[in-house]
Write an enzyme that holds these catalytic residues in place. Structure first.
Site, mmCIF file in Angstrom:
data_model
loop_
_atom_site.group_PDB
_atom_site.id
_atom_site.type_symbol
_atom_site.label_atom_id
_atom_site.label_comp_id
_atom_site.label_asym_id
_atom_site.label_seq_id
_atom_site.Cartn_x
_atom_site.Cartn_y
_atom_site.Cartn_z
ATOM 1 N N ASP A 96 4.181 9.222 -6.734
ATOM 2 C CA ASP A 96 4.573 8.868 -5.055
ATOM 3 C C ASP A 96 5.802 9.772 -4.229
ATOM 4 O O ASP A 96 6.665 10.459 -5.031
ATOM 5 C CB ASP A 96 4.456 8.294 -4.769
ATOM 6 C CG ASP A 96 3.765 7.077 -3.574
ATOM 7 O OD1 ASP A 96 3.444 7.681 -2.739
ATOM 8 O OD2 ASP A 96 3.320 5.871 -3.811
ATOM 9 N N ASN A 104 -7.117 6.620 -2.657
ATOM 10 C CA ASN A 104 -7.028 7.966 -1.739
ATOM 11 C C ASN A 104 -8.956 8.647 -1.226
ATOM 12 O O ASN A 104 -7.987 9.269 -0.163
ATOM 13 C CB ASN A 104 -6.776 8.947 -2.770
ATOM 14 C CG ASN A 104 -5.185 8.396 -3.381
ATOM 15 O OD1 ASN A 104 -4.840 8.874 -4.577
ATOM 16 N ND2 ASN A 104 -4.427 7.809 -2.332
#
Ligand code: IPE
Ligand code: MG
Length: 219
Positions: free
Chosen positions: A2, A50
């Site tokens: 991330d 995503n």
């Protein structure tokens, strides 16, 4: 992995350049993990959630994954890395899927670190897929055990993770390895993924090694 977007934004760059930098980081960290004698490294590259990102970012990520899988094949072989892919690959664009599958097939006989790339992966989706396989197989209720469910996960031969590293200070699971991480040690760093490196990996491992794991028991 991330913080690619934040890394880029902070530098006035497009998010995709952050993902490119994240790819470079992954390469370095994988080789560092291999040098440290780590048996398996799973990287969360793209989640089932995503797809909600802007089309251009999703497309850019899929192209990047495809390019990286092709470009790295030689070095992965040279470094004796055994590649695997976890996730619903059937929903991934064909070119990306083919590149990932080739990477796995062509490194299957390697004997070094296992590099497991999670693409279109979701922890809940994985459990759903395992349950579907059990139902399809007509498994009787009394035969359903934790061991049996584990054997129907995407990578039954890969051990449950000892350590999970979260970058960019995020303190949540984000649907990652939900079943497998029941007793995984968590390590959170404020560094974004592109800032992460071998030294940071060593810090995470040092933290892990200083902990006492009791698995619900007593020492
Ligand atoms: C990488 O970081 C995640 C993926 C590879 C999809 P992010 O893109 O989530 O970065 P932030 O959270 O916006 O900083
Ligand atoms: Mg993020």
């Amino acid at each position: 992995m991330d913080g690619n977007g934040r890394w880029a934004q902070k530098r006035g760059l497009q998010r995709l350049l952050g993902h490119r930098e994240g790819y470079r980081t992954l390469k370095k960290v994988l080789l560092a993990a291999s040098d440290m004698g780590i048996g398996c490294l799973t990287a969360y590259g793209f989640s089932v959630e995503n797809w909600r990102r802007p089309e251009a970012e999703v497309g850019g990520l899929m192209t990047l994954i495809e390019e990286a899988a092709k470009a790295e094949l030689r070095d992965l072989k040279k470094n004796n890395v055994r590649c695997r892919v976890s996730g619903r690959l059937g929903e991934v664009p064909e070119r990306t899927r083919n590149a990932l599958q080739a990477m796995a097939v062509e490194t299957a006989s390697n004997t070094g670190i296992v590099f497991n790339l999670a693409i279109n992966y979701g922890g809940r989706a994985e459990i759903v897929d395992a349950v579907k396989a059990l139902v399809r197989g007509g498994v009787p209720e009394e035969e359903v055990t934790e061991e049996l469910i584990s054997r129907h996960m995407y990578s039954p031969d890969i051990p449950d993770p000892d350590l999970m590293i979260r970058t960019a200070g995020e303190m949540r699971w984000s649907n990652f390895l939900l079943w497998e991480s029941a007793y995984t040690e968590l390590y959170v760093t404020e560094k974004t993924w592109p800032e992460f490196d071998a030294q940071e990996l060593q810090k995470a491992v040092d933290s892990f090694q200083s902990r006492t794991r009791k698995f619900g028991g007593v020492v």
